[in-house]
Structures are given as C-alpha cells and as structure tokens.
Design a protein around this motif. Sequence first.
Motif, PDB file in Angstrom:
ATOM      1  N   LEU A  43       0.838  -1.201   0.000  1.00 12.22           N
ATOM      2  CA  LEU A  43       0.000   0.000   0.000  1.00 12.22           C
ATOM      3  C   LEU A  43       0.873   1.251   0.000  1.00 12.22           C
ATOM      4  O   LEU A  43       0.553   2.243  -0.663  1.00 12.22           O
ATOM      5  N   ASN A  44       1.992   1.229   0.743  1.00 14.05           N
ATOM      6  CA  ASN A  44       2.931   2.351   0.688  1.00 14.05           C
ATOM      7  C   ASN A  44       3.330   2.651  -0.751  1.00 14.05           C
ATOM      8  O   ASN A  44       3.336   3.807  -1.189  1.00 14.05           O
ATOM      9  N   LEU A  45       3.673   1.603  -1.483  1.00 15.21           N
ATOM     10  CA  LEU A  45       4.130   1.790  -2.863  1.00 15.21           C
ATOM     11  C   LEU A  45       2.989   2.258  -3.759  1.00 15.21           C
ATOM     12  O   LEU A  45       3.198   3.073  -4.659  1.00 15.21           O
TER      13      LEU A  45
ATOM     14  N   GLY B 254       4.931  11.516   1.121  1.00 13.27           N
ATOM     15  CA  GLY B 254       6.125  10.697   1.275  1.00 13.27           C
ATOM     16  C   GLY B 254       5.956   9.528   2.232  1.00 13.27           C
ATOM     17  O   GLY B 254       6.933   8.997   2.757  1.00 13.27           O
ATOM     18  N   CYS B 255       4.702   9.125   2.480  1.00  8.29           N
ATOM     19  CA  CYS B 255       4.412   8.005   3.390  1.00  8.29           C
ATOM     20  C   CYS B 255       4.965   8.260   4.792  1.00  8.29           C
ATOM     21  O   CYS B 255       5.446   7.344   5.471  1.00  8.29           O
TER      22      CYS B 255
ATOM     23  N   GLN C  13      11.921   4.649   0.177  1.00 15.12           N
ATOM     24  CA  GLN C  13      12.952   4.617   1.211  1.00 15.12           C
ATOM     25  C   GLN C  13      12.385   4.248   2.571  1.00 15.12           C
ATOM     26  O   GLN C  13      13.086   3.672   3.410  1.00 15.12           O
ATOM     27  N   ARG C  14      11.113   4.579   2.800  1.00 13.56           N
ATOM     28  CA  ARG C  14      10.478   4.222   4.078  1.00 13.56           C
ATOM     29  C   ARG C  14       9.944   2.789   4.054  1.00 13.56           C
ATOM     30  O   ARG C  14       9.574   2.248   5.089  1.00 13.56           O
TER      31      ARG C  14
ATOM     32  N   THR D 104       4.663  12.881  -7.315  1.00 15.26           N
ATOM     33  CA  THR D 104       5.555  13.121  -8.454  1.00 15.26           C
ATOM     34  C   THR D 104       6.913  12.463  -8.231  1.00 15.26           C
ATOM     35  O   THR D 104       7.675  12.277  -9.177  1.00 15.26           O
ATOM     36  N   ASP D 105       7.214  12.103  -6.996  1.00 17.41           N
ATOM     37  CA  ASP D 105       8.469  11.439  -6.671  1.00 17.41           C
ATOM     38  C   ASP D 105       8.203  10.336  -5.653  1.00 17.41           C
ATOM     39  O   ASP D 105       7.965  10.614  -4.475  1.00 17.41           O
ATOM     40  N   PRO D 106       8.236   9.061  -6.078  1.00 15.17           N
ATOM     41  CA  PRO D 106       7.938   7.967  -5.155  1.00 15.17           C
ATOM     42  C   PRO D 106       9.084   7.632  -4.206  1.00 15.17           C
ATOM     43  O   PRO D 106       8.916   6.802  -3.312  1.00 15.17           O
ATOM     44  N   THR D 107      10.233   8.277  -4.382  1.00 18.23           N
ATOM     45  CA  THR D 107      11.433   7.905  -3.624  1.00 18.23           C
ATOM     46  C   THR D 107      11.243   7.924  -2.111  1.00 18.23           C
ATOM     47  O   THR D 107      11.654   6.976  -1.428  1.00 18.23           O
TER      48      THR D 107
END
Length: 339
Positions: A31-33, A312-313, A47-48, A40-43
């Motif tokens: 779900l995070n992903l 950013g989660c 990373q989390r 606009t930036d999944p990074t």
Amino acid sequence: MLLFLIFPTVTLALFGPQDSVYNETEAKLLLNLSAAAYSTDPTPCIQRTFPSNENTQVATSFSVKCDFVGNPCAGYVTVSTVLQQITVVFRGTKTNSQLILEGWATTQPSSDFYGLGLVNRYFKTGHDKTWDYVQGVLNNTQYANYDVYVTGHSLGGALAALAAPRIVSSGLRQRNQVKVTTFGEPRVGNLVFSKNYDQLLPYSFRVVHSTDIVPHLPGCVKDLSYVPPEGSDGSMPCDPVSTNGGYHHALEIWYPMNMTTGSPYNVCTGSPHDEDFTCSDAAKVYFNDTTLAIWNHRNYFAVEVPDFGKGGCNPTMTFEGPPTTQGIKGLVSSLFGRK
C-alpha cells in the motif's frame, strides 16, 4: 515477503505455497508503494518501505495520456538486485474527469484482452499505453527471471489486474513468479477473464475496505434464482455462470469494519466463487451513505492513500475520520471536491 529476504547467487522462484496465504504486513508495504504512485516522486515512500541494504531503485516511471481529455495513466517500476525482485506499481484515478470517463466505460466489459476474456474498455486502453514500460523492465537481461510483485489502488488496481495476467500469458514470467495485491479494485473483466486470471495467477489478493464503492463497479449480473431471506435488504449474489457484466477474480480479502491495527478481515473463499456473497458483495451501498463508501475507497490501513503518498508516506501524518455528511451534498463534496 518484501523485507529481509536474502537470495543465493542462483535465481530461484520466490513464491511458494506460503504465498497463497494473505500476509497483512506485506499488504501494508505494498500500500505504501501504491500510495507513492500518486506522488511526483515515489522515492520517499520507497525509502520508508525498503531497508537501504536491499538497494531498491526506480527502474522506470511513466505517465501517458489515457483518454481524449489528456488524463494520465501512470506508475513506476522498482528493482532490487539484492532481492532479485521487481515491483510494478500503478497509480489510481488522478482527476475528476478521469473518474467520469471510467464510469462511461464501465457499463459492461466489451474489449477482448488478448484472448483471456472481455475487459473494461478504458482499463484496456490504459494497459496498452503503459505496457511497453512494464515489458521493457521485465525483458531486461540484467533482471532475467526476477520475481515480480504487481500492485495499485483504485484505477491502479485495475491496471495491475491486467498487467499481471499478461506478464504470465506472454511468457515474461511463470505463474509462480508473479504475485498481485490490489486495493479498492473495480471489476475489471467478465467471468471468462476471471477464470483465466485465476488460472494464471495463484498468488493474488484484492483487498477491500468495508463498503468501498469501487469494487461494486461495474455491477455484475445478479443471480435471479436466489431468494433473499425474509427481513434482508434484498441483495442478491452475482450470477456464477453469466458471461455478461463484470465479475471479480480471486482472492478477496475483506475488512468489514475499519482497517486500523488489529482489525479483523475475511478471506473470501465462499460462494459464488470469486464473488463470495458473505464478503463485500453482500454489503449493499445505499445512496444516503455513498459518502462513506467513497471515504472507505480513499482510506486503507488508516491512511488517506493519495495524500499519504504525496506526503512521502510519513508515518506521523494524520487524516480525517469517516464523513458525517450524507446525501447529495455530501456525495458531491466527497467525490468531486478531491483531486
């Protein structure tokens, strides 16, 4: 599992009998992903989600025009050379007009999906426009035979449910090398597609939050031979033999109440097959509580999925609780007041 798996030099199939059992911890990570696809930036979300020593990197990202209005179908693909694992992630509905166009195209499945059955025309178009990006990573000889996760929320779940069977049917991976987990996925195809999907993908889970309205769309053909018990709301199960209308594939995981830590869930293996009438399909959605049904669609595992991804989660984020406004005013506010 997504975390803490170390592989030997020779690539072996990741998925086995244990992966046919729903894993909530794994679902939360996916779900995070799925949330990250709204950013606009999944990074930051990546990373989390993955420890740094797993070296998970974005191999490609994509955003293509999905319809004549210019709405995008988007997502990204990550690769971990440590885990020898690829994760394909699709983004959900982005704009109000896209939601409306999806609705226009969901009266019944009408587009042939590479001999696997009929599917929703809008979803098929989105798949065709994003397929080359997915295929390109899976065809990369550097990642030959890497196992594949496929995931997405809402429209992203529908696109995941098309990409995954094509990955197997086209020979890019074997059926025991692909695992699917979607959230709030609509009905993608008809009964023929559902049966072929189940044959191709033994490791697949459709997570549904309570009365989330989207998994009820498009409607299935009802079993008119069913007699609702006295005192019931009159709901009828889907017809298990009709090839008209939408029909879900396996396996539904239904959270009948909320999705906070420790919330109970049902593994829906009852009748009719893939449309278990003791799970979400039995929860009739009334017009005066449609706002709650939409809130349930946006909120999974106690986070508002699009906002969580855009943030950013960050686990410190807080979100509003279920709506109290009902009826037309609440519906318009909930559905068209959010991007």
